[in-house]
Scaffold this motif. Structure first.
Motif, PDB file in Angstrom:
ATOM      1  N   UNK A   1       0.846  -1.197   0.000  1.00  0.00           N
ATOM      2  CA  UNK A   1       0.000   0.000   0.000  1.00  0.00           C
ATOM      3  C   UNK A   1       0.876   1.240   0.000  1.00  0.00           C
ATOM      4  N   UNK A   2       0.477   2.212  -0.755  1.00  0.00           N
ATOM      5  CA  UNK A   2       1.147   3.502  -0.819  1.00  0.00           C
ATOM      6  C   UNK A   2       0.075   4.580  -0.844  1.00  0.00           C
ATOM      7  N   UNK A   3      -0.564   4.731  -2.016  1.00  0.00           N
ATOM      8  CA  UNK A   3      -1.671   5.680  -2.125  1.00  0.00           C
ATOM      9  C   UNK A   3      -2.973   5.134  -1.537  1.00  0.00           C
ATOM     10  N   UNK A   4      -3.074   3.830  -1.358  1.00  0.00           N
ATOM     11  CA  UNK A   4      -4.294   3.260  -0.780  1.00  0.00           C
ATOM     12  C   UNK A   4      -4.587   3.948   0.549  1.00  0.00           C
ATOM     13  N   UNK A   5      -5.847   4.307   0.769  1.00  0.00           N
ATOM     14  CA  UNK A   5      -6.198   5.098   1.953  1.00  0.00           C
ATOM     15  C   UNK A   5      -6.493   4.188   3.134  1.00  0.00           C
ATOM     16  N   UNK A   6      -5.450   3.708   3.765  1.00  0.00           N
ATOM     17  CA  UNK A   6      -5.557   2.783   4.885  1.00  0.00           C
ATOM     18  C   UNK A   6      -6.051   3.516   6.135  1.00  0.00           C
TER      19      UNK A   6
ATOM     20  N   UNK B   1      -5.710   9.850   4.707  1.00  0.00           N
ATOM     21  CA  UNK B   1      -6.451   9.920   5.966  1.00  0.00           C
ATOM     22  C   UNK B   1      -5.568   9.583   7.158  1.00  0.00           C
ATOM     23  N   UNK B   2      -4.678   8.599   7.015  1.00  0.00           N
ATOM     24  CA  UNK B   2      -3.842   8.164   8.135  1.00  0.00           C
ATOM     25  C   UNK B   2      -2.865   9.247   8.597  1.00  0.00           C
ATOM     26  N   UNK B   3      -2.598  10.223   7.750  1.00  0.00           N
ATOM     27  CA  UNK B   3      -1.768  11.364   8.134  1.00  0.00           C
ATOM     28  C   UNK B   3      -2.617  12.582   8.485  1.00  0.00           C
ATOM     29  N   UNK B   4      -3.630  12.831   7.677  1.00  0.00           N
ATOM     30  CA  UNK B   4      -4.431  14.052   7.832  1.00  0.00           C
ATOM     31  C   UNK B   4      -5.163  14.089   9.169  1.00  0.00           C
ATOM     32  N   UNK B   5      -5.688  12.940   9.628  1.00  0.00           N
ATOM     33  CA  UNK B   5      -6.387  12.927  10.918  1.00  0.00           C
ATOM     34  C   UNK B   5      -5.444  13.289  12.058  1.00  0.00           C
ATOM     35  N   UNK B   6      -4.229  12.775  11.989  1.00  0.00           N
ATOM     36  CA  UNK B   6      -3.228  13.062  13.023  1.00  0.00           C
ATOM     37  C   UNK B   6      -2.878  14.548  13.015  1.00  0.00           C
TER      38      UNK B   6
ATOM     39  N   UNK C   1       2.540   9.053  -0.234  1.00  0.00           N
ATOM     40  CA  UNK C   1       3.442   7.913  -0.372  1.00  0.00           C
ATOM     41  C   UNK C   1       3.590   7.560  -1.853  1.00  0.00           C
ATOM     42  N   UNK C   2       4.600   6.773  -2.164  1.00  0.00           N
ATOM     43  CA  UNK C   2       4.812   6.268  -3.513  1.00  0.00           C
ATOM     44  C   UNK C   2       3.538   5.601  -4.024  1.00  0.00           C
ATOM     45  N   UNK C   3       3.204   5.861  -5.286  1.00  0.00           N
ATOM     46  CA  UNK C   3       2.004   5.297  -5.909  1.00  0.00           C
ATOM     47  C   UNK C   3       2.372   3.982  -6.585  1.00  0.00           C
ATOM     48  N   UNK C   4       1.889   2.867  -6.013  1.00  0.00           N
ATOM     49  CA  UNK C   4       2.180   1.548  -6.558  1.00  0.00           C
ATOM     50  C   UNK C   4       1.208   1.132  -7.665  1.00  0.00           C
TER      51      UNK C   4
END
Length: 227
Positions: free
Chosen positions: A50-55, A86-91, A111-114
């Protein structure tokens, strides 16, 4: 880990590296601090690409964010930059709200786009594709994604903007961008294969602003950097 504590805080030391500047481009001036933070742990990540996937963040991320907040308050952050994920923006939003900081969402911090590999289990990625990537880490373009050179270019542009602004700040982003930014802050050559900082950690770096050279016709010079 105690409630409200970040997993790790690292204060950089002078690295003895050098920033090379050409005549007329400027030299480094006032020092300031940058807190480089990797987002907390995410759900369903084990063995997954996962890179761009919004985990989504794992439960308890708020306590990790509050630990980061204490570090950022301590270094006098004036602004916080974040990846759109989201995992960065919420923080970043939680910290910015608590500290009354400006918050800027910057797409260069993704992150890198896979590409088509996003969300796949690593074991399901064809071996021939993994071998092609290993042969050319910088140049291999992921199917419908990007390559390492593109990541390097956008992170380099972002870091240049941070240096020119010269404000104590925080950056909440991902392992790939942080590999490069930590090296840039030390004046080192950034490697895409460098070890990424653990999730939920903060690395405090000392940086310097750029100022214009007094004489545009002065010869190029090498200016020591601090990490």
């Amino acid at each position: 880990m105690p409630m409200g504590m970040v997993r790790g805080v690292f204060l950089s030391e002078p690295a003895g590296g050098f920033w090379r500047v050409q005549a007329g481009q400027g030299v480094m001036d006032n020092q300031f601090l940058v807190a480089l933070a990797r987002h907390p742990a995410v759900r369903d990540a084990l063995g997954r690409c996962y890179g761009r996937a919004d985990m989504m963040l794992e439960a308890g991320w708020e306590q990790v964010a509050d630990g980061m907040k204490a570090v950022m308050r301590g270094i006098g952050c004036e602004v916080i930059f974040t990846s759109p994920a989201t995992r960065c923006r919420l923080v970043a939003q939680r910290i910015a709200t608590a500290l009354g900081l400006e918050m800027h969402v910057d797409g260069r911090l993704h992150e890198l786009d896979f590409g088509r590999w996003e969300g796949m289990l690593w074991r399901d990625v064809p071996r021939s594709d993994l071998d092609a990537w290993a042969r050319d880490v910088e140049g291999y373009t992921f199917p419908e994604g990007e390559n390492g050179r593109a990541l390097r270019a956008r992170i380099g542009a972002f870091w240049g903007d941070v240096m020119r602004q010269g404000r104590s700040c925080a950056v909440v982003t991902h392992g790939g961008p942080l590999r490069l930014m930590r090296a840039l802050a030390r004046g080192d050559v950034a490697s895409l294969l460098a070890e990424a900082p653990p999730m939920g950690t903060v690395h405090v770096m000392q940086a310097r602003t750029f100022r214009e050279c007094a004489h545009a016709d002065a010869p190029g010079m090498v200016v020591p950097s601090v990490g």
